[in-house]
Design an enzyme around this catalytic site. Structure first.
Site, PDB file in Angstrom:
ATOM      1  CB  SER A 126      22.348 -25.077 -60.464  1.00  0.00           C
ATOM      2  OG  SER A 126      21.095 -24.765 -59.941  1.00  0.00           O
ATOM      3  CE1 TYR A 151      22.830 -19.557 -62.636  1.00  0.00           C
ATOM      4  CE2 TYR A 151      21.024 -20.890 -61.772  1.00  0.00           C
ATOM      5  CZ  TYR A 151      22.362 -20.531 -61.773  1.00  0.00           C
ATOM      6  OH  TYR A 151      23.229 -21.174 -60.924  1.00  0.00           O
ATOM      7  CE  LYS A 155      25.387 -22.313 -63.327  1.00  0.00           C
ATOM      8  NZ  LYS A 155      26.838 -22.117 -63.323  1.00  0.00           N
TER       9      LYS A 155
HETATM   10  P1  NAD Z   1      28.872 -15.273 -57.062  1.00  0.00           P
HETATM   11  O1  NAD Z   1      28.163 -14.310 -57.943  1.00  0.00           O
HETATM   12  O2  NAD Z   1      29.098 -14.893 -55.648  1.00  0.00           O
HETATM   13  O3  NAD Z   1      30.276 -15.686 -57.712  1.00  0.00           O
HETATM   14  C1  NAD Z   1      30.483 -15.766 -59.103  1.00  0.00           C
HETATM   15  C2  NAD Z   1      31.695 -14.904 -59.409  1.00  0.00           C
HETATM   16  O4  NAD Z   1      31.987 -14.981 -60.807  1.00  0.00           O
HETATM   17  C3  NAD Z   1      31.472 -13.425 -59.090  1.00  0.00           C
HETATM   18  O5  NAD Z   1      32.494 -12.991 -58.193  1.00  0.00           O
HETATM   19  C4  NAD Z   1      31.576 -12.716 -60.444  1.00  0.00           C
HETATM   20  O6  NAD Z   1      32.190 -11.441 -60.318  1.00  0.00           O
HETATM   21  C5  NAD Z   1      32.384 -13.702 -61.272  1.00  0.00           C
HETATM   22  N1  NAD Z   1      32.111 -13.679 -62.716  1.00  0.00           N
HETATM   23  C6  NAD Z   1      30.912 -13.750 -63.338  1.00  0.00           C
HETATM   24  N2  NAD Z   1      31.072 -13.709 -64.672  1.00  0.00           N
HETATM   25  C7  NAD Z   1      32.408 -13.623 -64.915  1.00  0.00           C
HETATM   26  C8  NAD Z   1      33.207 -13.539 -66.084  1.00  0.00           C
HETATM   27  N3  NAD Z   1      32.650 -13.511 -67.303  1.00  0.00           N
HETATM   28  N4  NAD Z   1      34.551 -13.446 -65.952  1.00  0.00           N
HETATM   29  C9  NAD Z   1      35.138 -13.451 -64.724  1.00  0.00           C
HETATM   30  N5  NAD Z   1      34.433 -13.512 -63.595  1.00  0.00           N
HETATM   31  C10 NAD Z   1      33.081 -13.606 -63.673  1.00  0.00           C
HETATM   32  O7  NAD Z   1      28.064 -16.652 -57.150  1.00  0.00           O
HETATM   33  P2  NAD Z   1      28.194 -17.951 -56.249  1.00  0.00           P
HETATM   34  O8  NAD Z   1      26.986 -18.050 -55.397  1.00  0.00           O
HETATM   35  O9  NAD Z   1      29.532 -18.014 -55.631  1.00  0.00           O
HETATM   36  O10 NAD Z   1      28.045 -19.070 -57.384  1.00  0.00           O
HETATM   37  C11 NAD Z   1      29.189 -19.708 -57.935  1.00  0.00           C
HETATM   38  C12 NAD Z   1      28.733 -20.693 -59.003  1.00  0.00           C
HETATM   39  O11 NAD Z   1      27.848 -21.634 -58.433  1.00  0.00           O
HETATM   40  C13 NAD Z   1      27.965 -20.059 -60.161  1.00  0.00           C
HETATM   41  O12 NAD Z   1      28.315 -20.739 -61.341  1.00  0.00           O
HETATM   42  C14 NAD Z   1      26.524 -20.332 -59.808  1.00  0.00           C
HETATM   43  O13 NAD Z   1      25.710 -20.362 -60.947  1.00  0.00           O
HETATM   44  C15 NAD Z   1      26.632 -21.692 -59.153  1.00  0.00           C
HETATM   45  N6  NAD Z   1      25.542 -21.999 -58.221  1.00  0.00           N
HETATM   46  C16 NAD Z   1      25.275 -21.124 -57.213  1.00  0.00           C
HETATM   47  C17 NAD Z   1      24.222 -21.411 -56.322  1.00  0.00           C
HETATM   48  C18 NAD Z   1      23.862 -20.433 -55.231  1.00  0.00           C
HETATM   49  O14 NAD Z   1      22.721 -20.474 -54.757  1.00  0.00           O
HETATM   50  N7  NAD Z   1      24.756 -19.572 -54.779  1.00  0.00           N
HETATM   51  C19 NAD Z   1      23.503 -22.591 -56.479  1.00  0.00           C
HETATM   52  C20 NAD Z   1      23.828 -23.474 -57.513  1.00  0.00           C
HETATM   53  C21 NAD Z   1      24.859 -23.158 -58.387  1.00  0.00           C
HETATM   54  C1  WQD Z   2      14.383 -20.689 -51.193  1.00  0.00           C
HETATM   55  C2  WQD Z   2      12.962 -20.775 -50.647  1.00  0.00           C
HETATM   56  C3  WQD Z   2      11.387 -19.356 -51.769  1.00  0.00           C
HETATM   57  C4  WQD Z   2      13.160 -15.549 -50.472  1.00  0.00           C
HETATM   58  C5  WQD Z   2      17.658 -20.573 -56.230  1.00  0.00           C
HETATM   59  C6  WQD Z   2      17.897 -20.962 -57.666  1.00  0.00           C
HETATM   60  C7  WQD Z   2      18.666 -22.250 -57.722  1.00  0.00           C
HETATM   61  C8  WQD Z   2      19.924 -22.151 -56.898  1.00  0.00           C
HETATM   62  C9  WQD Z   2      19.634 -21.734 -55.507  1.00  0.00           C
HETATM   63  C10 WQD Z   2      21.619 -21.283 -58.363  1.00  0.00           C
HETATM   64  C11 WQD Z   2      11.904 -20.778 -51.742  1.00  0.00           C
HETATM   65  C12 WQD Z   2      11.555 -18.927 -50.328  1.00  0.00           C
HETATM   66  C13 WQD Z   2      12.911 -16.906 -50.646  1.00  0.00           C
HETATM   67  C14 WQD Z   2      12.207 -14.757 -49.758  1.00  0.00           C
HETATM   68  C15 WQD Z   2      10.860 -16.743 -49.432  1.00  0.00           C
HETATM   69  N1  WQD Z   2      20.802 -21.163 -57.420  1.00  0.00           N
HETATM   70  N2  WQD Z   2      11.783 -17.480 -50.136  1.00  0.00           N
HETATM   71  N3  WQD Z   2      11.080 -15.399 -49.266  1.00  0.00           N
HETATM   72  O1  WQD Z   2      14.631 -20.462 -55.469  1.00  0.00           O
HETATM   73  O2  WQD Z   2      15.226 -22.524 -54.098  1.00  0.00           O
HETATM   74  O3  WQD Z   2      16.873 -21.579 -55.624  1.00  0.00           O
HETATM   75  O4  WQD Z   2      18.904 -20.494 -55.540  1.00  0.00           O
HETATM   76  O5  WQD Z   2      21.840 -22.213 -59.056  1.00  0.00           O
HETATM   77  O6  WQD Z   2      18.972 -22.462 -59.053  1.00  0.00           O
HETATM   78  O7  WQD Z   2      16.651 -21.130 -58.318  1.00  0.00           O
HETATM   79  O8  WQD Z   2      16.348 -20.345 -53.595  1.00  0.00           O
HETATM   80  O9  WQD Z   2      16.811 -18.897 -51.671  1.00  0.00           O
HETATM   81  O10 WQD Z   2      15.502 -17.937 -53.614  1.00  0.00           O
HETATM   82  O11 WQD Z   2      14.436 -19.627 -52.150  1.00  0.00           O
HETATM   83  O12 WQD Z   2       9.835 -17.249 -48.976  1.00  0.00           O
HETATM   84  O13 WQD Z   2      12.334 -13.543 -49.611  1.00  0.00           O
HETATM   85  O14 WQD Z   2      12.714 -19.599 -49.869  1.00  0.00           O
HETATM   86  O15 WQD Z   2      10.052 -19.250 -52.168  1.00  0.00           O
HETATM   87  O16 WQD Z   2      10.889 -21.623 -51.322  1.00  0.00           O
HETATM   88  P1  WQD Z   2      15.628 -21.245 -54.730  1.00  0.00           P
HETATM   89  P2  WQD Z   2      15.831 -19.108 -52.756  1.00  0.00           P
END
Ligand code: NAD
Ligand code: WQD
Length: 344
Positions: A126, A151, A155
């Site tokens: 991330s 979190y 990562k």
């Molecule tokens: P998500 O929660 O939709 O998907 C993750 C899935 O993993 C879920 O379906 C959950 O049930 C499953 N899971 C969690 N722990 C588990 C375990 N111990 N055993 C089996 N299954 C398990 O999340 P997502 O948005 O699809 O994110 C996927 C990956 O990408 C994650 O590693 C997340 O940290 C990373 N990521 C997400 C974002 C984002 O904003 N969505 C950004 C950067 C990184």
């Molecule tokens: C985006 C922008 C908020 C909600 C997070 C994790 C990052 C990655 C992606 C997993 C920011 C603003 C949001 C609202 C708002 N995830 N906002 N009102 O914080 O950039 O990133 O998700 O790895 O690790 O930190 O994403 O979508 O929460 O926010 O004004 O109700 O929208 O302040 O500027 P963020 P976000």
């Protein structure tokens, strides 16, 4: 046909990636304990691709269950490891739960990959590993700062575990993908983001406010030092992100990897402010959006966006969609989801 294990395959990014993998000729199994998803998404995947994907509803922290699955599939060529808990705020409240889940699951997956000789892993990292980045746009060489949350630290630690693992297992190919802000849904509106826990990311909050699931959206601060005072992020469409995983797998399978661990940023390389995102939603959908400006959210970085040149040069990957495509597809998905809930 190459068989891939997608952990977290019922989740948001995992389900979209499964569609792209199947479209590109891969065979897929999923392992997801459904802690933040449901197996209904497998119906959507089947409607889109014509293929039924098997999900193992196991907790990857359970080594015995994880190993039993690997034993059953001795022909796996790779793992895409999405499974993790992902809520920044929740991780501050429950740090041990986050470390236990996100690290134990990764360790078990790596352990089984060695025992069953599965040579390729793609790990979901991330942009939060960069913390408050010291330079923009962020490249893969931008130094990692102090993690802003447990979190984000899971990562950073996951990346370190894979680095150390690779030194002991030099024949494994390890790819770390650092996602910026994933959003949007599949064009068909058959799958999209459907978490079982409340949404907190900007785009789902926008669509929920527009459809009336919440009273309003609060913009977290408009007094930052940016062009309109609101924070800047790099929103990447989930189908572009999905395709980067397919390209990364094709890259390692073709033996093109240049080092034991390779890192790629995945964003579109452009910063969008919160207010620009709101305006894009209203312009693209023609809908009203109830919102007000509120105080800053603690822990928010002012601005972050990616330099994705390395992914373009080495993986041959290019994002094809922009913030307007994100809003259009998210809105289509929100309408489908809300109708399904009303009819249930
Ligand atoms: P998500 O929660 O939709 O998907 C993750 C899935 O993993 C879920 O379906 C959950 O049930 C499953 N899971 C969690 N722990 C588990 C375990 N111990 N055993 C089996 N299954 C398990 O999340 P997502 O948005 O699809 O994110 C996927 C990956 O990408 C994650 O590693 C997340 O940290 C990373 N990521 C997400 C974002 C984002 O904003 N969505 C950004 C950067 C990184
Ligand atoms: C985006 C922008 C908020 C909600 C997070 C994790 C990052 C990655 C992606 C997993 C920011 C603003 C949001 C609202 C708002 N995830 N906002 N009102 O914080 O950039 O990133 O998700 O790895 O690790 O930190 O994403 O979508 O929460 O926010 O004004 O109700 O929208 O302040 O500027 P963020 P976000």
């Amino acid at each position: 046909m190459h068989k891939i294990l997608v952990t977290g395959g019922c989740g948001y990014i995992g389900s979209h990636t499964i569609v792209d993998l199947i479209d590109n000729g891969f065979d897929v199994i999923s392992a997801d304990n459904l802690s933040n998803s449901s197996e209904e998404v497998l119906d959507g995947i089947e409607t889109i691709t014509g293929r039924r994907v098997k999900n193992y509803a196991i907790d990857l922290c359970d080594l015995e269950a994880t190993e039993a699955m690997f034993r059953e599939h001795s022909d796996l060529v790779g793992v895409i490891h999405f499974a993790a808990l992902k809520h920044v705020g929740e991780s501050v409240e429950q740090p041990i739960r986050y470390f236990r889940n996100n690290l134990n699951s990764l360790i078990n997956v790596l352990d089984c990959m060695v025992r069953y000789e599965v040579p390729n892993i793609i790990f979901s990292s991330s942009c939060s590993v960069y913390g408050n980045a010291s330079e923009l746009p962020v490249t893969e060489n931008t130094p990692l700062e102090e993690a802003e949350s447990p979190y984000a630290r899971t990562k950073q630690m996951g990346e370190h575990i894979i680095q150390d693992f690779s030194r002991r297992h030099p024949n494994h190919n390890n790819i770390l993908l650092r996602y910026f802000n994933p959003a949007g849904a599949h064009e068909s509106a058959k799958i999209g983001e459907s978490p079982t826990t409340p949404a907190s990311n900007l785009v789902p909050v926008i669509t929920e406010a527009a459809i009336g699931k919440r009273k309003e959206l609060v913009v977290f601060g408009d007094d930052y030092d940016t062009r309109d005072g609101s924070c800047i992020r790099d929103y990447i469409h989930v189908m572009d992100l999905a395709n980067a995983h397919t390209k990364a797998l094709q890259y390692v399978i073709a033996g093109k990897q240049e080092g034991p661990v390779e890192i790629f940023n995945l964003g579109i390389g452009e910063g969008v402010t919160v207010l620009e995102a709101l305006n894009s939603f209203m312009a693209v959908t023609g809908e009203d959006l109830p919102y007000r400006v509120g105080p800053r959210r603690p822990g928010d970085v002012v601005a972050i966006y990616a330099n994705y040149k390395k992914a373009a040069d080495q993986l041959g990957w290019q994002p094809e969609r922009d913030v307007n495509d994100i809003m259009r597809t998210s809105w289509a998905w929100e309408k489908v989801r809300s109708n399904a809930v009303k009819e249930a």
